[in-house]
Scaffold this motif. Structure first.
Motif, short mmCIF file in Angstrom:
data_model
loop_
_atom_site.label_atom_id
_atom_site.label_comp_id
_atom_site.label_asym_id
_atom_site.label_seq_id
_atom_site.Cartn_x
_atom_site.Cartn_y
_atom_site.Cartn_z
N VAL A 9 66.03 37.27 2.31
CA VAL A 9 65.32 37.15 1.03
C VAL A 9 65.40 35.70 0.59
N ASP A 10 64.43 35.33 -0.21
CA ASP A 10 64.30 33.94 -0.61
C ASP A 10 64.55 33.85 -2.12
N ALA A 11 65.60 33.11 -2.48
CA ALA A 11 65.94 32.97 -3.90
C ALA A 11 64.84 32.23 -4.66
N ARG A 12 63.97 31.55 -3.94
CA ARG A 12 62.90 30.80 -4.61
C ARG A 12 61.59 31.58 -4.66
N SER A 13 61.59 32.77 -4.11
CA SER A 13 60.35 33.54 -4.13
C SER A 13 60.04 34.03 -5.53
N LEU A 17 63.40 40.79 -5.92
CA LEU A 17 64.30 41.06 -4.80
C LEU A 17 64.00 42.40 -4.14
N GLU B 186 73.55 35.23 -8.43
CA GLU B 186 72.17 35.23 -8.91
C GLU B 186 71.37 36.44 -8.44
N PHE B 187 71.81 37.11 -7.37
CA PHE B 187 71.11 38.34 -6.95
C PHE B 187 71.67 39.57 -7.66
N ASP B 207 63.28 38.93 -12.76
CA ASP B 207 62.04 39.09 -12.00
C ASP B 207 60.86 38.44 -12.72
N LYS B 210 61.19 34.56 -12.69
CA LYS B 210 60.85 33.97 -11.39
C LYS B 210 59.36 33.97 -11.12
N GLY B 251 57.72 28.54 -5.92
CA GLY B 251 58.72 29.24 -6.71
C GLY B 251 60.02 28.44 -6.77
N VAL B 252 60.88 28.79 -7.70
CA VAL B 252 62.15 28.09 -7.85
C VAL B 252 63.27 29.11 -8.01
N ASN B 253 64.48 28.70 -7.69
CA ASN B 253 65.59 29.64 -7.83
C ASN B 253 66.16 29.57 -9.25
N LEU B 254 67.12 30.44 -9.51
CA LEU B 254 67.62 30.57 -10.87
C LEU B 254 68.23 29.27 -11.40
N GLU B 256 67.48 26.25 -10.59
CA GLU B 256 66.41 25.30 -10.90
C GLU B 256 65.66 25.68 -12.17
#
Lengths: 132, 270
Positions: A9-13, A17, B186-187, B207, B210, B251-254, B256
């Motif tokens: 899985v991609d945390a930037r997607s 999830l 973060e997940f 969700d 993001k 997209g960016v992660n949490l 960021e």
């Protein structure tokens, strides 16, 4: 379980999830990396491996079950279902899921329906290349 | 599970909150983050009942009554509990105080903490492990974790997170993390609350967030959505935008996302 390395899985997607995990499992099942009736890892294991809330992982499995990709045995866990004869009513749902995934991917390549449909006929051997 | 209505709180003359409204839903995992001094830990202490509001009220769900402190596990970095007792005496004391049938000692066993040692002789990480053991033994319905996870070494952190995941699988638990760093949780979180000077700047599901924040690199930022942050990098502009359908970019992660929101606030002056 080398195939588990394919579950990524991609945390930037921008996709949730739950969706990412579900699609990753479908990909490895459709790609034939798992055997019929192969036991899938426990929710506990996956939650720990990916540091994901167990509720998310439980939803991943229950959605896959609903779409006919896996089945549950009471008290024992989840197993892969490849055999379309065993799918019963799920067979239809599975076809829809596969078509949706296929269509989304072809859309990314920017082909229209007619081109995709013609190519599918070709791949299925229903149409010769000279017909192009 | 816990509802704050128009909560005001000050340390002496220093106002932290004035009229804060917030509802924590059952089984939700929430991350509260923000700029240093934004009131994160104070908010957690108010939820835990360790601090009382000057005005407004905090309402606990009936599942937590009549004794919210039994059902709310609060783990803070200012761990001073029972400092003169040994680990074993602490466990015994806690067991009696909350009438616990069986203490959860799995974390202590994994980490080989000497039960004859006094609490004040333990390292910060070991104290945190003891504290988690006490709290897990209470079988809490709400768990409030203040910034302690990232003070643990990689192994202890793994132990704590695994124990937490096991707990989450077996029973309903509402969790709130207060953290500045959150790469390994973060997940785990459903909801993000970003605080600034006692106000809620962002309160959104992960969700949704993001799907709404994107970044890109261009001559200039696109004219859609709200620009959270932009900076010049090697002749081009890196931009972060926030909007319902932000379109282009990636997209960016949490981390960021939170950084972009905070950067915008620094720019506007804190």
């Amino acid at each position: 379980m080398e195939w588990l390395n394919e579950i990524k899985v991609d945390a930037r997607s921008a996709l949730p999830l739950l969706h990412q995990f579900k699609e990753a499992f479908k990909r490895v099942i459709v790609a034939g990396l798992l055997r019929q009736d192969e036991k899938l890892p426990s929710i506990r294991y996956l939650a720990s491996r990916y540091k994901v809330h167990p509720n998310t992982m439980a939803k991943v499995y229950s959605h896959l079950e609903l779409e006919g990709f896996i089945y549950a045995r009471a008290g024992s866990g989840y197993y892969v279902r490849l055999d379309p004869e065993g799918l019963g009513e799920d067979k239809d749902q599975r076809l829809t899921a596969l078509c949706r995934e296929f269509w989304q991917k072809t859309r990314q390549l920017d082909y229209g329906f007619d081109e995709v449909s013609a190519r599918l006929q070709e791949v299925a051997g229903l149409k010769g290349e000279e017909d192009d | 599970m816990i509802e704050l209505r128009q909560v005001a709180f000050a340390y002496g003359k220093k106002k932290i909150f004035s009229g804060l409204d917030l509802v924590l839903n059952a089984s939700e995992t929430t991350l509260i983050t923000g700029i240093n001094g934004a009131g994160k830990s104070t908010l957690l202490r108010l939820m835990a009942g360790v601090l009382l509001p000057d005005q407004g009220e905090i309402i606990y769900h009936e599942a937590l009554m009549p004794r919210p402190k039994k059902w709310i596990g609060f783990i803070s970095d200012a761990l001073s509990l029972y400092s003169d007792l040994t680990v074993q005496e602490t466990l015994n004391f806690h067991q009696k105080m909350f009438a616990i049938d069986e203490m959860d000692e799995s974390l202590l066993e994994h980490t080989k903490i000497d039960r004859k040692q006094k609490i004040n002789q333990l390292s910060i990480g070991q104290k945190t492990i003891v504290h988690f053991s006490l709290i897990f033994s209470q079988r809490p319905k709400v768990l409030l974790i203040d910034e302690v996870i990232h003070g643990l070494d990689a192994y202890l952190r793994q132990c704590v997170i695994d124990r937490l995941l096991e707990f989450l699988e077996n029973q309903e638990l509402t969790v709130v993390f207060v953290n500045l760093n959150f790469h390994d949780i973060e997940f785990l979180v459903d909801r993000i609350i970003l605080l600034k000077n006692g106000d809620i700047l962002v309160d959104e599901s992960l969700d949704v967030l993001k799907s709404q924040v994107r970044r890109g690199l261009a001559k200039e930022a696109p004219k859609r959505g709200q620009i959270l942050w932009q900076r010049r990098l090697g002749g081009e502009t890196e931009w972060y935008i926030h909007g319902e359908a932000p379109g282009e970019g990636e997209g960016v992660n949490l981390t960021e996302i939170v950084a972009a929101f905070i950067a915008g606030e620094y720019k506007h002056g804190l």
